[in-house]
Design an enzyme around this catalytic site. Structure first.
Site, short mmCIF file in Angstrom:
data_model
loop_
_atom_site.label_atom_id
_atom_site.label_comp_id
_atom_site.label_asym_id
_atom_site.label_seq_id
_atom_site.Cartn_x
_atom_site.Cartn_y
_atom_site.Cartn_z
N SER A 109 0.80 -1.24 0.00
CA SER A 109 0.00 0.00 0.00
C SER A 109 0.82 1.28 0.00
O SER A 109 0.26 2.36 -0.16
CB SER A 109 -0.94 0.02 1.21
OG SER A 109 -2.11 -0.67 0.89
N LYS A 122 0.30 3.48 -2.79
CA LYS A 122 -0.81 4.45 -2.83
C LYS A 122 -0.28 5.89 -2.76
O LYS A 122 -0.91 6.81 -3.26
CB LYS A 122 -1.79 4.18 -1.68
CG LYS A 122 -2.57 2.87 -1.90
CD LYS A 122 -3.36 2.46 -0.69
CE LYS A 122 -4.26 1.28 -1.03
NZ LYS A 122 -4.39 0.26 -0.03
N TYR A 150 -3.10 -1.14 -10.54
CA TYR A 150 -3.04 -0.93 -9.08
C TYR A 150 -2.22 -2.05 -8.41
O TYR A 150 -1.35 -1.77 -7.57
CB TYR A 150 -4.47 -0.86 -8.52
CG TYR A 150 -4.56 -1.09 -7.03
CD1 TYR A 150 -4.27 -0.06 -6.14
CD2 TYR A 150 -4.88 -2.35 -6.52
CE1 TYR A 150 -4.31 -0.28 -4.76
CE2 TYR A 150 -4.92 -2.57 -5.16
CZ TYR A 150 -4.64 -1.55 -4.29
OH TYR A 150 -4.66 -1.77 -2.93
N TYR A 179 -4.35 3.30 7.81
CA TYR A 179 -5.69 2.69 7.78
C TYR A 179 -6.54 3.22 8.94
O TYR A 179 -6.41 4.38 9.32
CB TYR A 179 -5.61 1.16 7.81
CG TYR A 179 -4.55 0.57 6.92
CD1 TYR A 179 -4.50 0.87 5.57
CD2 TYR A 179 -3.58 -0.29 7.43
CE1 TYR A 179 -3.52 0.32 4.74
CE2 TYR A 179 -2.61 -0.85 6.61
CZ TYR A 179 -2.58 -0.54 5.27
OH TYR A 179 -1.62 -1.07 4.47
N VAL A 188 0.92 -4.01 3.60
CA VAL A 188 0.75 -5.31 4.25
C VAL A 188 1.96 -6.25 4.12
O VAL A 188 1.96 -7.32 4.69
CB VAL A 188 -0.52 -6.06 3.78
CG1 VAL A 188 -1.78 -5.44 4.33
CG2 VAL A 188 -0.57 -6.22 2.28
#
Ligand code: GLN
Length: 309
Positions: free
Chosen positions: A68, A71, A192, A244, A262
């Site tokens: 992530s 992102k 992605y 998160y 992760v």
């Protein structure tokens, strides 16, 4: 922060020692099978200052996927390829209490760019003639920011996730149904997941953090790589949404804008001071590295890195 190499080194070594209390807690992510194919107790840490000094510990040779943390790159690219107002018409900017792959925080738009729905949205806004060209641009952006020309697609991780990515597939189709993008959802999803599967080492990750800490200017030659207004948006979103549904608590306890993945990696940005990277695969239930978080918390206190005090 104190600019004395020996003292910084001593404090980091002490912090790493204290963080050993957290070894063995939590589990490595299992929903992407290939992520289990590592030693769960592997550990690496790096701190790179905006003066270009670097401090590296543990398994500095380990190559892991950024997950992530991609992102952050997706958002940077969406914001440089489009006007920020266009980006934020399609994705929200608020934290959410729901998990990163939940469909719940998608109303008219995804809650923020750092949950999966938000990153699939920003990915759809990256410019390029096809997925190959778009991925090459993402990869080159990371290579430049991280000063790591060896960054590459970890094929095994990518294919492993593509086999198990039903939830993200649902999110991509849902976003298309809401008119957030009109491309083929399978293609947006593939891009992605490819970005999540970029392989890095720890020093490169901390170097990317240092670039953001340095307002987007290369720490050696001072070239502008990321426009300052983009850095400002991205780092503030890291502070509010980067960990998160644990983001608020983490910001209170650690006080360093951060983004986790992760794979067990976390990148931290202390504006004007340094970037930090940690890799330790065992995660808490929100998907954040347990030892990584604890180490950043100790360092934040011991090196005075908390941006609020
Ligand atoms: N939190 C994460 O690191 C999630 C990234 C992962 N590739 C996913 O989409 O599920």
């Amino acid at each position: 922060m104190l600019y004395n190499r020996d003292l910084i080194n001593e404090k980091i070594l002490n912090a790493i020692e204290k963080s050993k209390d957290y070894i063995g807690l939590g589990e490595a992510a299992a929903y992407i099978p290939e992520l289990l194919n590592v030693d769960s107790d592997n550990f690496a840490f790096s701190l790179v200052t905006t003066n270009g000094e670097s401090f590296n510990y543990g398994d500095t040779e380990a190559v892991f996927s950024i997950q992530s943390i991609s992102k952050v790159i997706d958002l940077i690219m969406a914001l440089t390829d489009n006007n920020p107002s266009e980006v934020y018409a399609k994705v929200g900017s608020e934290p959410t209490k729901y998990e990163f792959n939940s469909l719940v925080p998608i109303g008219d738009t995804a809650a923020n760019p750092f949950i999966n729905a938000g990153a699939i949205t920003t990915t759809s806004m990256i410019v390029g003639k096809d997925n190959d060209e778009k991925f090459e641009r993402i990869l080159n952006t990371y290579r430049g920011m991280a000063k790591y020309p060896d960054a590459h697609l970890m094929e095994d991780v990518f294919h492993s996730e593509m086999k198990t990515t039903d939830r993200n597939k649902a999110i991509a189709y849902y976003l298309k149904s809401k008119g957030i993008f009109d491309q083929n959802p399978e293609e947006v999803l593939e891009l992605y997941v490819k970005a999540c599967s970029i392989g890095t080492n720890i020093t490169a990750l901390a170097t990317m953090g240092a670039l953001l800490a340095n307002k987007g200017y290369d720490i050696e030659d001072r070239r502008m790589l990321i426009p300052e207004p983009v850095v400002q948006l991205v780092v503030s979103q890291m502070a509010s949404c980067g960990m998160y549904e644990n983001s608020g608590n983490y910001l209170m306890n650690v006080g360093i804008p951060s983004k986790s993945g992760v794979s067990g990696a976390i990148v931290g940005v202390v504006p004007g001071v340094c970037g930090l990277g940690v890799y330790s695969p065992r995660l808490d239930k929100t998907g954040n590295s347990i030892r990584g978080k604890e180490l950043f918390k100790i360092l934040s206190q011991d090196l005075g890195l908390n941006i609020f005090v």
